[in-house]
Design an enzyme around this catalytic site. Structure first.
Site, PDB file in Angstrom:
ATOM      1  CE  LYS A  76      -3.856   2.055   2.532  1.00  0.00           C
ATOM      2  NZ  LYS A  76      -4.709   1.729   3.669  1.00  0.00           N
ATOM      3  CB  SER A 151      -8.322   3.908   3.076  1.00  0.00           C
ATOM      4  OG  SER A 151      -7.276   3.229   3.854  1.00  0.00           O
ATOM      5  CB  SER A 175      -8.611   0.962   5.586  1.00  0.00           C
ATOM      6  OG  SER A 175      -9.249   2.262   5.513  1.00  0.00           O
TER       7      SER A 175
HETATM    8  N1  GLN Z   1     -13.334   4.573   6.372  1.00  0.00           N
HETATM    9  C1  GLN Z   1     -12.499   5.020   7.604  1.00  0.00           C
HETATM   10  C2  GLN Z   1     -12.066   6.289   7.570  1.00  0.00           C
HETATM   11  O1  GLN Z   1     -12.223   6.890   6.693  1.00  0.00           O
HETATM   12  C3  GLN Z   1     -11.481   3.924   8.028  1.00  0.00           C
HETATM   13  C4  GLN Z   1     -10.195   4.426   7.107  1.00  0.00           C
HETATM   14  C5  GLN Z   1      -9.114   3.450   7.332  1.00  0.00           C
HETATM   15  O2  GLN Z   1      -9.080   2.487   8.144  1.00  0.00           O
HETATM   16  N2  GLN Z   1      -7.917   3.802   7.084  1.00  0.00           N
HETATM   17  O3  GLN Z   1     -11.447   6.881   8.637  1.00  0.00           O
END
Ligand code: GLN
Length: 484
Positions: A76, A151, A175
């Site tokens: 990532k 994400s 995410s």
């Molecule tokens: N969807 C969540 C956010 O936008 C989690 C994102 C993540 O786990 N990096 O904060």
């Protein structure tokens, strides 16, 4: 070759059925061929990957090489990679070449894994749909009009389309698990502190945790074993030995006490997804596990608590991107204030700005007690709820997401609706617990994820429960038609 698991590929390499160069070239070709549609990668590292594969072949020929020798992986794009662009999905860092490797990257490299690419992601890992990336949205391989989840959408889509057997990812509020669920692959978010955060560009430091997305629990175990462990460079990393996650995969599940979270089977859950989850639970019962309903009364507060704590931490972490030391710098500033304002204004996208503003607000004098402190208290209550639940059951199971994948653009204008995608995943982050998502069938023709949450440092148990399920089912082997 691309439909083989990491474990099978490793055997093939050791038996010299194919070379690492052939393997790496095959996956690089798939990455390139599907990039125009899926947009799963930000940077592809063809030449360095092929050179590393040649070196791996020499090691393998000599009967040497680490546990991941010659195996391809992607990271990532928030894991710092030495000499390689590390963008975090942001215009702010679109010229940042990291001078060092994140601990996760270094560990996987020293185990022999070869980095083929850096995967696309929501900007600074803020998002649930991979639509906030500066580099454009990633598309879901099961239906390219739909989001892959976020994400870590690039990592999940790439594994689902078999562009790569496994990928690193991070989970601050879901995410890893959420995109794994929407793409029909296996994702593991380890216990907070299990995997070093050194060199992982920070979003919300008390919640961020690195982990893995792969096709199977066995492959996830293989990667997790190598990426975990104490790191003196991360003060929140835990000094505990890493168990051999592969050794316990086949343990029988007879007597396993599974808690069904009452709050997870609420009216927001899509009916067909619920059916798939209940069918999966019936398989666990057949394997000798027992089911019992448990309630975590404070869990419904997890989304509001998270969306105070995470922005607060992000507003502090992202303060360093000011156009001075690194990152995007605005042209021809009038003075220092103009440089700060325009560099940040131009460098960050809308969602990141929204979080920074919310975070700054909840931390400001006068509002700190009302919002931030209260959210921290709620966080404690949620942790206590989980602790109570784990005094009665071994693991908790339920859905990973309320619905299968949704259309690109469907929720971008309504942040609250977008945030509610995380309703089932955020609790584990607030409590620092390990959790995973495994494919358990299809609803409306799209993958459904079963979530498994366990007490701190129970990754081995979760992987065991997932692996035994995957011995009984074939959902994890499904590949979308165009990517077979
Ligand atoms: N969807 C969540 C956010 O936008 C989690 C994102 C993540 O786990 N990096 O904060």
């Amino acid at each position: 070759m691309h439909t083989k698991t990491l474990a099978q590929l490793s055997k093939g390499l050791r038996a010299r059925e194919f070379s690492s160069v052939e393997l790496v070239r095959g996956f690089l070709d798939r990455i390139d061929a599907h990039q125009p549609v899926l947009n799963a990668m930000i940077t592809v590292l063809r030449e360095p990957a092929l050179a590393a594969a040649q070196a791996a072949d020499r090691e393998l020929a000599a009967g040497r090489g680490g546990p991941l020798a010659g195996l391809p992986i992607v990271h990532k794009d928030l894991f710092c990679t030495e000499g390689v662009l590390t963008t975090c999905g942001s215009h702010m860092l679109d010229n940042f070449v990291s001078p060092y490797d994140a601990t996760v990257v270094a560990k996987l490299k020293s185990a022999g894994a070869i980095t083929l690419a850096k995967s696309n992601m929501d900007e600074f890992a803020m998002g649930s749909s991979n639509e906030t990336s500066y580099f454009g949205p990633v598309r879901n391989p099961w239906n390219t009009d739909l989001v892959p989840g976020g994400s870590s959408g690039g990592s999940a889509a790439a594994v689902a389309a078999r562009l790569i057997p496994a990928a690193t990812a991070t989970d601050t509020g879901g995410s890893i698990r959420q995109p794994a669920a929407l793409c029909g692959v296996t994702g593991v978010k380890p216990t907070y502190g299990r995997v070093s955060r050194y060199g992982m560009i920070a979003f919300a430091s008390s919640l961020d945790q690195g982990g893995v997305i792969a096709a199977t629990a066995e492959d996830a175990a293989l990667i997790l074993r190598e990426m975990s462990g104490f790191d003196a460079n991360d003060s929140t990393s835990v000094d505990m030995p890493v168990p051999d996650y592969l050794a316990g995969l086949d343990a029988p599940l007879a007597g396993l006490k599974i808690g069904l979270l009452k709050e997870f089977f609420d009216k927001g859950l899509d009916a067909e997804s619920e059916k798939r989850i209940r069918e999966a639970l019936a398989i666990y019962e057949r394997l000798g596990a027992t089911l019992r309903e448990v309630s975590l009364p404070n869990l419904p507060l997890s989304v509001p608590a998270y969306y105070v704590v995470a922005p607060a931490e992000c507003s502090s972490n992202l303060a360093r991107f000011d156009g001075v030391r690194f990152g995007h710098r605005a042209k021809d500033p009038r003075d220092l204030m103009d440089l700060y304002k325009r560099s940040r204004g131009e460098g960050f996208g809308a969602e990141v700005k929204r979080r920074i503003m919310t975070g700054t607000y909840v931390l400001s004098a006068g509002y700190y007690d009302a919002y931030y402190l209260k959210a921290q208290k709620v966080r404690q209550l949620i942790s206590a709820d989980f602790k109570r639940a784990f005094s009665e059951v071994d693991v908790l199971m339920g859905p990973t997401t309320p619905t299968p994948a949704f259309a690109i653009g469907a929720k971008t204008s309504d942040p609250i609706t977008m945030y509610l995608n995380d309703i089932y995943t955020i609790g584990a982050n607030l409590a620092g617990l390990p959790a995973m998502s495994i494919p358990c069938g299809f609803a409306q023709g799209l993958p459904v994820g079963l979530q498994i949450v366990g007490p701190h440092f129970s990754e081995g148990k979760l992987l065991n429960a997932a692996h035994v399920f995957q011995r009984e089912t074939d959902w994890h082997t499904k590949v979308p038609e165009e990517f077979k």
